[in-house]
Structure formats: structure tokens, C-alpha cells
Write a protein that holds these residues in place. Sequence first.
Motif, PDB file in Angstrom:
ATOM      1  N   ALA A   1      -2.329 -13.602   2.201  1.00  0.00           N
ATOM      2  CA  ALA A   1      -3.100 -12.675   3.049  1.00  0.00           C
ATOM      3  C   ALA A   1      -2.164 -11.681   3.733  1.00  0.00           C
ATOM      4  O   ALA A   1      -2.486 -10.495   3.852  1.00  0.00           O
ATOM      5  CB  ALA A   1      -3.887 -13.467   4.090  1.00  0.00           C
ATOM      6  N   VAL A   2      -1.008 -12.161   4.160  1.00  0.00           N
ATOM      7  CA  VAL A   2      -0.032 -11.249   4.787  1.00  0.00           C
ATOM      8  C   VAL A   2       0.396 -10.205   3.753  1.00  0.00           C
ATOM      9  O   VAL A   2       0.469  -8.998   4.048  1.00  0.00           O
ATOM     10  CB  VAL A   2       1.195 -12.029   5.325  1.00  0.00           C
TER      11      VAL A   2
ATOM     12  N   TYR B   1      -8.036 -11.824   9.406  1.00  0.00           N
ATOM     13  CA  TYR B   1      -8.139 -11.978   7.948  1.00  0.00           C
ATOM     14  C   TYR B   1      -7.209 -13.109   7.484  1.00  0.00           C
ATOM     15  O   TYR B   1      -7.581 -13.927   6.635  1.00  0.00           O
ATOM     16  CB  TYR B   1      -7.768 -10.639   7.310  1.00  0.00           C
ATOM     17  N   ILE B   2      -6.042 -13.186   8.097  1.00  0.00           N
ATOM     18  CA  ILE B   2      -5.055 -14.200   7.692  1.00  0.00           C
ATOM     19  C   ILE B   2      -5.610 -15.610   7.966  1.00  0.00           C
ATOM     20  O   ILE B   2      -5.535 -16.498   7.104  1.00  0.00           O
ATOM     21  CB  ILE B   2      -3.715 -13.975   8.435  1.00  0.00           C
TER      22      ILE B   2
ATOM     23  N   SER C   1      -0.774  -1.165   0.538  1.00  0.00           N
ATOM     24  CA  SER C   1      -1.857  -0.192   0.765  1.00  0.00           C
ATOM     25  C   SER C   1      -3.032  -0.412  -0.183  1.00  0.00           C
ATOM     26  O   SER C   1      -4.166  -0.065   0.133  1.00  0.00           O
ATOM     27  CB  SER C   1      -1.328   1.236   0.630  1.00  0.00           C
ATOM     28  N   ARG C   2      -2.778  -1.040  -1.341  1.00  0.00           N
ATOM     29  CA  ARG C   2      -3.887  -1.244  -2.300  1.00  0.00           C
ATOM     30  C   ARG C   2      -4.812  -2.381  -1.863  1.00  0.00           C
ATOM     31  O   ARG C   2      -5.982  -2.437  -2.241  1.00  0.00           O
ATOM     32  CB  ARG C   2      -3.332  -1.551  -3.699  1.00  0.00           C
ATOM     33  N   THR C   3      -4.289  -3.313  -1.093  1.00  0.00           N
ATOM     34  CA  THR C   3      -5.119  -4.479  -0.703  1.00  0.00           C
ATOM     35  C   THR C   3      -5.308  -4.589   0.812  1.00  0.00           C
ATOM     36  O   THR C   3      -5.913  -5.536   1.291  1.00  0.00           O
ATOM     37  CB  THR C   3      -4.470  -5.782  -1.225  1.00  0.00           C
TER      38      THR C   3
END
Length: 400
Positions: A59-60, A287-288, A66-68
Motif C-alpha cells: 500500500a505504501v 488506505y495503508i 503516481s500511477r497507483t
Amino acid sequence: MIKVNDGFSLLPESYLFAEVGRRVADFRSEHPDKEIIRMDIGDVSLPMFPVVTEAMLGAVADLADSRTFRGYGPEQGWDFLREAIARHDYKGRGLDIDSDEIFVSDGAKSDLGNLYDIMAPDIRVAVPSPGYPVYADAGIMDGHYGTLSYLCCGASSGFRMPEPSRGFDVVYICSPCNPTGLAMTREELSAWVRAAADMNFMIIFDSAYEAYVRTPDAVRSIYEITGAEKVAVEVRSFSKTAGFTGVRCGYTVVPKALKGVYADGSEVSLNSLWRRRQSTKFNGASYISQRGAAALYTEQGQTCVREATDLYIENARMLRDALSGIGFSVFGGEDSPYVWAGAGNGESSWELFDRLLDRCMVTSTPGSGFGSDGEGYLRLTGFNTAELTREAARRIRTQF
Ligand code: MLT
């Protein structure tokens, strides 16, 4: 000077675990040479599971690319986690809970207190005594002090919930119970669900310790009881099952079938009120953390949860044996990491706390901090390491 919330003047000066922490810190500074074993706050000792660490590192990496990259998440929690929860904790067990009835949060404690936001100001709330202090403290902070009542779950009833009764609109129920460690039977909880429907009250079911249930007849979710989706909210946590006390992640189930009424008598869905509350005052768990929590629903994650909870229950067993060996009345510790014990000799909870600390250098939580019906009892946790728990049990047997 501004006028402040009078509720705070009715609360003990410190939150229970902060007060225990302060007294332990004082003892430590007076006796720097003594090796204290912590069995007070329910904080885990096992590190994060490898499957969770890997998911969180992933997740980090997502956030660093930038894509994810992701910014604000959906207010109710990311779909990948809510769907895993619905599938595993509910649908997989034959319970009809959908992912849009699940609200991911930063832990059970916040939700248990924040639920007061969707209640009417004059609502009558009942909390168990002994019970997790957040139920009453948060209600008092929110101005409900005039209408808060305590349900005695004391020694005279073997620390079990009483028969359901009238006189309140909302009741907090915790099973397996913090602090007593006792799990409710299906029959006991069914009686409460039936009464909620008949007497028109709502249940806030705190099942933060459901992963510890081992007794076949004890329930893990209130939605195992027919009709509960119309009368109950369920609050859960990853803290004690997966070592998320520092990570922070939990969830609350607010079924769409659960309804309330405005003062003008018009009906409203509590699911939509809670969504409104959360999207206004909360921006979601990180999110992490949510990626870490989702990893718990893999096969490897489930194995780790089982092994960790087994270990803490085994620790609780050692404490049970030691305390009953010295003649204490002992409860819990079978479907829970908590052991609840009293000497039955008139000593108060704080006196027992001091004696255990002075003689054994073992910390505990005084039962009176959970409500007046906990007086004379202590709560010890099985969350320390097996090695330190064995040593604490030895000291209890030989020095208490
Ligand atoms: C406990 O030890 O019962 C709690 O989990 C601590 C807390 O209130 O956060």
C-alpha cells in the motif's frame, strides 16, 4: 471565558487507562529496579503478522507511485475491505449483511462513542456495570448524563447481563465482555433481541473480542439472532485480533433495516444517518491500514488470527489458574483474553491493584473503574508474552 461542557465535571479526572498508566509510571519512578509486568490496558504484544506487513508495504508503494496513488478514499471504507468483511465475517457464516451496511473506521472505541451523534438529545441510554468505560463517559460528554442508567451485571448475577427490562431507548451490550471476559449464550442474546423488538429499544453490540469465542453456544455476531438487523448496530475491531492497536482500523455494521424516527414522527434509516455523520466528521481509516486489514481475510491471515488469539487465551488460562489457586473468584478468560478476579475479602479494587503491584510487580485494571458493580475485582489481560505471563502467574501464586 467561554462556557464549557458541564458533562466533563461529572467524569473522573482521567480516563481509566490513563489513570492506571499514571499510577504505574509513579511506581516505576519510585522503584526503578523492579521489573513490572503489564497486564492492565488491553494492548497486544505480538508484532504485526507478516501477511499484513507485506500488504501494508504494498500500500505504501501504491501511494508512492503516481500511477497507483490514492488520496481521499470512499467515506465508508474501500470496497476491497468492505467486501472482504461482508463475504468472510457475515455472508460466509450465513448472515445477510451487505458491504454497504459496513462502515470502516479507525477503531471500535471511536465508533462506540461517536454513535451518540445520531441519537436524540433526550434519549435514555443504559450501559452495563461493569462495562467498557467509553459507553458511559462518551454519553456523559455528549450531554446524556441525566438520562444515562446502569444495568447491574455484578457478582450477584455471576457478572452476566440481567434479564431485559424497560426504561431505556438504547443499550450497550458487549460480548465477549470487556471487562469480565464472559461471552453471552445464544439464548441470553436472543432474549435481548426479542425484547428490543417488543419494547422498542436499540442495541449497540460491541463484539470487538468475537475472534476469541471458543464456546460452541456463544455467539460471535448479533446478526446470528433472527431479527437483529432491525434492532442492532454491531461494532468490531482489528485491534485485539490482529494487533492493530497502533495501526487503527475497525468497522461498524449499520443494517439498512434499522430505522429511527425524528421528533416529528417521520422514519429515517440509521444507515443513512451514520453515513451522513461519518462523511461529515471523519475521512476514513488510512488506505495503508485498510490494505493491512484486508490481508487478514486471506487464508494466511486467518491462520495468524487463530494462532494469536489461541496464544492470548492460553495466557489467560495461566492467569485464571494462578488466581483461582490463591482462592480468588475467577471469571472469563475462556472466550476472551480478559480474566476478571476478586478476593472476596472486602478489599477494594484499588487496594487489590496496589497489593498486586507492590508484591508481584504486576499491573492490572481495577474493576471499580468499569462501574460500581466491578468494585472488589480486578481485570488482568492475557495480551502479554507467554513468557512474561508465566512469570506473572508464578509471582501471583507465590507472592500475592
Ligand atoms: C481496554 O484495555 O479495555 C481498552 O481496549 C483500552 C482502551 O480503552 O482503548
